[in-house]
Every structure is written in structure tokens, then in C-alpha cells.
Design an enzyme around this catalytic site. Structure first.
Site: not given
Length: 600
Positions: A394, A397, A390-391
Site C-alpha cells: 500500500h 503504491h 501487505h502494508e
């Protein structure tokens, strides 16, 4: 590294910490950068009253603003990361405090810029920014121009600025009440009194002993109920402030004011709620399944978090988790996985818990330096593998955004932020499910994924609907109080949970304890984010090269496009109901698979 003991920060090996030298080589270098902020601010302020004189003057001001903002971002990021790694470090506290003071001073001095920018005639500004010299600033300026109708005169803007601190009173007071003053007592577990706090409440709700869950739930909400009128008054004050600011700036509503800057149509918000309503039977089916699996004659609100499948006995080292991410995310190609996994192993991440370290996890991407990640990784928790992915989403991105855009338009919006992270989670889930070697692991993964989608899509939509109803009441002349707010929330609880659930008399107090409500119309972004992510994950994994390239166009967009536009480039149209419906279909499918798995 053993995660059985919690070391002091100084005892954590360097290879397990993030490498902050991509920001500053030393604290002394940071000090020099911090000391430069007043001079950089003065350079920007020297253009006050001159922005409209010529294109050259405006360009000079923009370059001064860019240099100031870059320095502010980098110094703030360095200080914040150090503080997060050890909140008890006095030097780190001091650095974060001093950089915040410098930022406040710089923002105050440069507040002239936007009102003065709006005084430049539209045709003049439009002509100027077509020059190649404005390439790095064109998107930024066009976005500011779009806000022109809602920017007030310099005097009016100053009045609003003067009351900005008092406007936070409701939020700040609720935070103090919620985090400091409310006392929830203790709960007896195995003959020992355990403290009941916000952090331990979720632990109690997962306890297999139903009486412990009931006791914790009853005590928790009883404390909120004792303060219901105060809390309701605080939330009413927050809503009233939202309505005031929307009307002062000429928006049609508070919702319009919240969505306008990101160019998100009001229909996106309403379509989300309407589509979730149409698909509530699948959610109700899940709660009926939960009631059946737990062997209960009636499901209570304190039964919705206890695991349906006991935590599987796994041990996944940090390095093994990185390889899981590499394999699961392989549909995105080697460049993506090599960059991510290289960062996970090579300086992006502060991996393990240490004394004084902030709990949880986050990604902190900035234009300068690595897109850093804070984890508190434990090899015994399979969920921590998902957190890493998940991190990592980020951070990737952020990586693509900053390497493909100029500083003034590199940063993506919160509306887009949860897409890349949840996309990665979905691919990890599919990979682990496909490679599950026993039925218990398969059931555990399905149950965990159902809960995650429920919490992010259904629950956040319920919150979003509550916010909308509360604001609409005030906008239509109905004042808010505890009774009104509790009535709204109870009706939503009954609608979303269905007939399987039996609520307590004070279950509706949940609506008065959500901190996010003091940042109006924020939570819907979690729901739209997971909807877009699930749709894109399916599109990329079932598609080919063009679908993958479309997704990378989204990652590379940064702030160069409005969020609806950047997601449309990726291949998902959030103005339609299709992505939300597809996500809800995925949830229904997982519930059905879970039902079948639990029978085996």
C-alpha cells in the site's frame, strides 16, 4: 525490542516509532496549519458565483481548493496517526476532534463548488481546460464532468446534503448495537470464564477443542438471533436509502450508482459472481479436505477456521522480516526494494504494540510526508511478515502515486488499493514456500494461503452476491425482513460451502452481522483486487523487463486513470473473466498441493 511485555507509549524508543516530522515539525506547527483552514476556506468561497466568468476565475478557485484540501489532508493525517498510536492520549483525541470540526465546516462552506461547476457549458469548460495552466487540474475536472448527469440542481443538492446525516442512521445504529449493546457472555476455557466478544470470537473459532468452538458459535449467533428483527430492519433501511439515492440521481440501479464514479462496468460485478460459481467444485474439495484432516464425520460452520496445521514454531525479528521482504520482492528491482526497506527501517513505521495503540495494521499514505504504516509486529507470528509486506505494498503504491501525479489526481481508488498489497503478499508466499526447510512449514504456508485466498475471493464474492440480491429485491418491489434476508443468505451458504457442510438453524444469521454491508457494494473490490494481484504477480515473476515496467505504470497512475484502465496498462483486463479464473486456478492448485503435503 522485546514483544513479551506491552510498554506505555512514552517508553517506546523513538527508532521504533514513525517519524511524523515529515508532516509537521511539532504540535505547534500543526496548530498553525489547523488555524489557517478558515482563511483558506474563505479564499475558496470568495469565488462563489464566479466560476463561469472566465478561465482565470475557475483556475483561481481550483488553486484555492488545492491549497485547502492539502492542508486538510495533512492536518487530518497527523492527528489521526497520533490518535492511532495511543487512543487514550487526551491531547491526541482533542486534536482529532478539532480537525474533524474544521473539515466539516470547510466542506459545508465549499459545497457550492460542484453544482456551480456543472453550470458552465460543456464546450466552454472543455476549451478552458486544454490550456497548459490547467495541466494539474485537467483529469480532476474531466472526472467531475462525467458525473454531470447525476449532479442535481443546487437546491436539490442542498436537500440531499441536509439529509446526509440522517441517512447514516441505519449504519450508526447497527454499529452501536453490534459493538456496544449486544452481549455474548463468556466461554469456559480450562476452567476459566473467558469473555466472548467480536475480537475473541475469531480466537475461539481457532481453538482446537471442538466443544469450545461450538459453545462460542452457538452463543454468538443466538445473541444476533434474539435481535434479528431489529437488525433486519436496520439493514433494510440501509438498502432503501441506497435505492432512494440511486433513483434521485437518475441511476439505473443501486449497483450502477456504486460503480459509476469509478467507471467500472456492471459486467465486472456479474462476471465475478458467475466465474466463482463455475469454480465452486474446488472450494467444495477444500472443505472436504478440511473435514478429512480434522477427522470429522460432518463438518460444521464452527470448524472452518481451526488451523489444519498447527502454527509453526518460528521467530522472525522485525529486521529479518524486512530482509525477507527485500528478497521476496526482488523481481521489482532495487529501486523498489531499497525505497521500501529504507522506509520500513527509517521512519515510515510504528512497529510494535504499546498500551492504547490501535490494533491491527494499516497504511496511511498522503500527498505530504511519508506513506506511514502502523503495525503491531510480533516476532513469533509468521503472518506478521505477510502483514508487513501487505502494508508495504500500500505504502509503495502511495509513494509512486504521489511522486508521479499532481495533488488533484494523485489518489488511487479502493478498487485498485488491494492490488499492490496482495501482490506483495503473493511474492512473499512464493519466496517462503520455495525456501521452506521442513514439511510442516510448507504445509502451514499452503494452508494459510488457501485460507487467505478463500477469505478474500470466495467469501467476499458470496457477500457481494448477497448485497446484490437484497438490493434487487427492493428495486423490484419486495420489502426486506428477517425471514427474507435469512433465506437469501442460507441459500448462498449452502451453495458456496457444498455438501461437506452441515449448518446450524441460525447459521444464516451471519448475513445480518457484517458491518461492510452498510457501505453498499464495497466488498466485491476485495475479490477483484486479489484476482488482479495474483494475475500480475504471475505476469511479473514469469515475465521480463516490459512486464515489470507495465506494473510500475500501474503504481504510478495514481488517480490519473480510471481503475479498469490503470490495471489494463499493467497487463490485466478486469472486464474479462480471465483474471478471476486465473486466481481461482491458483486456489485449486494450492488446495491440491496442500492435499499432497498433508499426506507426507
Amino acid at each position: 525490542m522485546s514483544t513479551n511485555t506491552i510498554p506505555n507509549r512514552k517508553d517506546v524508543p523513538d527508532e521504533y516509532k514513525w517519524d511524523l516530522t515529515t508532516l509537521y515539525k511539532s504540535d505547534d506547527e500543526w496548530e498553525k496549519a489547523l488555524a489557517s483552514i478558515p482563511a483558506l476556506t474563505a479564499t475558496l468561497v470568495s469565488y462563489k458565483g464566479k466560476l463561469g466568468e472566465s478561465a482565470e476565475k475557475l483556475l483561481g478557485a481550483l488553486k484555492a481548493m488545492e491549497q485547502l484540501d492539502k492542508t486538510i489532508e495533512t492536518t487530518a493525517n497527523y492527528a489521526s496517526l497520533q490518535h492511532s498510536a495511543d487512543v487514550g492520549d487526551a491531547d491526541a483525541q482533542d486534536r482529532e476532534g478539532r480537525v474533524m470540526m474544521a473539515i466539516t465546516s470547510a466542506e459545508s462552506a465549499s459545497s457550492f463548488f460542484f453544482p456551480e461547476l456543472m453550470t458552465i457549458p460543456d464546450d466552454t469548460l472543455s476549451a478552458w481546460i486544454e490550456d497548459a495552466d490547467f495541466d494539474d487540474y485537467r483529469v480532476f475536472l474531466k472526472k467531475q464532468l462525467r458525473m454531470k448527469d447525476h449532479i442535481l440542481s443546487e437546491k436539490e443538492e442542498n436537500i440531499l446534503a441536509l439529509q446526509s446525516e440522517s441517512a447514516q442512521t441505519a449504519r450508526n445504529t447497527f454499529s452501536f448495537l453490534n459493538n456496544v449493546d449486544l452481549q455474548f457472555g463468556t466461554v469456559t476455557v480450562n476452567g476459566k470464564d473467558e469473555p466472548l466478544t467480536h475480537s475473541t470470537y475469531s480466537v475461539f473459532m481457532e481453538n482446537p477443542d471442538r466443544e469450545i468452538r461450538k459453545t462460542a458459535y452457538t452463543q454468538f449467533y443466538a445473541e444476533f438471533e434474539r435481535h434479528q428483527n431489529t437488525i433486519a430492519s436496520l439493514y433494510a433501511g440501509s438498502v432503501n436509502q441506497d435505492v432512494f439515492e440511486a433513483r434521485a440521481r437518475g441511476y439505473e440501479s443501486s449497483l450502477d450508482a456504486a460503480l459509476f464514479s469509478n467507471k467500472v462496468p456492471l459486467s465486472v460485478y456479474h462476471n465475478l459472481i458467475d466465474t466463482v460459481h463455475k469454480n465452486l467444485p474446488a472450494l467444495h474439495e477444500y472443505y472436504e479436505l478440511r473435514k478429512e484432516v480434522l477427522g470429522l464425520s460432518e463438518l460444521r460452520h464452527y470448524d472452518v477456521y481451526v488451523p489444519l496445521v498447527k502454527n509453526v514454531d518460528t521467530k522472525t525479528s522485525y529486521e529479518e522480516a524486512v530482509e525477507i521482504c527485500r528478497n521476496a520482492l526482488s523481481p521489482l528491482g532495487n529501486e523498489y526494494t531499497d525505497t521500501l526497506c529504507g522506509g520500513l527501517l527509517g521512519g515510515w513505521v510504528d512497529r510494535y504494540e504499546n498500551k492504547g495503540k490501535r490494533s491491527g495494521a494499516f497504511s496511511s499514505g498522503a500527498y505530504t510526508g511519508y506513506p506511514y504504516i502502523l503495525l503491531n509486529y510480533k516476532d513469533s507470528a509468521i503472518r506478521d511478515v505477510f502483514t508487513m509486506a501487505h502494508e508495504g505494498g500500500h505504502s509503495m503504491h502511495s509513494h509512486y502515486s504521489k511522486t508521479n501525479n499532481p495533488f488533484m489526481c494523485y489518489d488511487y481508488t479502493i478498487f485498485e488499493a488491494e492490488v499492490a498489497s496482495t501482490f506483495n503478499e503473493e511474492l512473499v508466499f512464493e519466496y517462503l514456500l520455495k525456501n521452506a526447510t521442513d514439511q510442516n512449514m510448507r504445509s502451514y504456508l499452503l494452508a494459510m494461503r488457501a485460507n487467505d485466498i478463500l477469505a478474500t475471493l470466495h467469501r467476499q464474492t458470496m457477500f457481494a452476491e448477497f448485497e446484490l440480491k437484497a438490493h434487487e429485491l427492493v428495486e423490484n418491489g419486495t420489502p426486506l425482513n428477517a425471514q427474507v434476508l435469512r433465506k437469501i443468505y442460507r441459500e448462498l451458504l449452502e451453495l458456496y460451502f457444498g455438501k461437506a457442510m452441515v449448518f446450524e438453524p441460525n447459521s444464516d444469521m451471519e448475513g445480518l452481522r457484517i458491518p461492510h454491508f452498510y457501505n453498499a457494494f464495497y466488498v466485491y473490490k476485495y475479490s477483484t483486487g486479489i484476482s488482479a494481484a495474483l494475475a500480475l504477480a504471475k505476469r511479473v515473476t514469469q515475465g521480463g523487463k516490459s512486464e515489470r515496467e507495465d506494473y510500475f505504470k500501474f503504481l504510478k497512475s495514481g488517480g490519473s486513470r480510471y481503475p479498469i484502465e490503470s490495471l489494463r496498462v499493467a497487463g490485466v483486463d478486469m472486464e474479462s473473466t480471465e483474471p478471476v479464473q486465473s486466481a481461482l486456478d491458483t486456489f485449486a492448485q494450492i488446495v491440491n498441493e496442500l492435499k499432497q503435503a498433508l499426506k507426507k
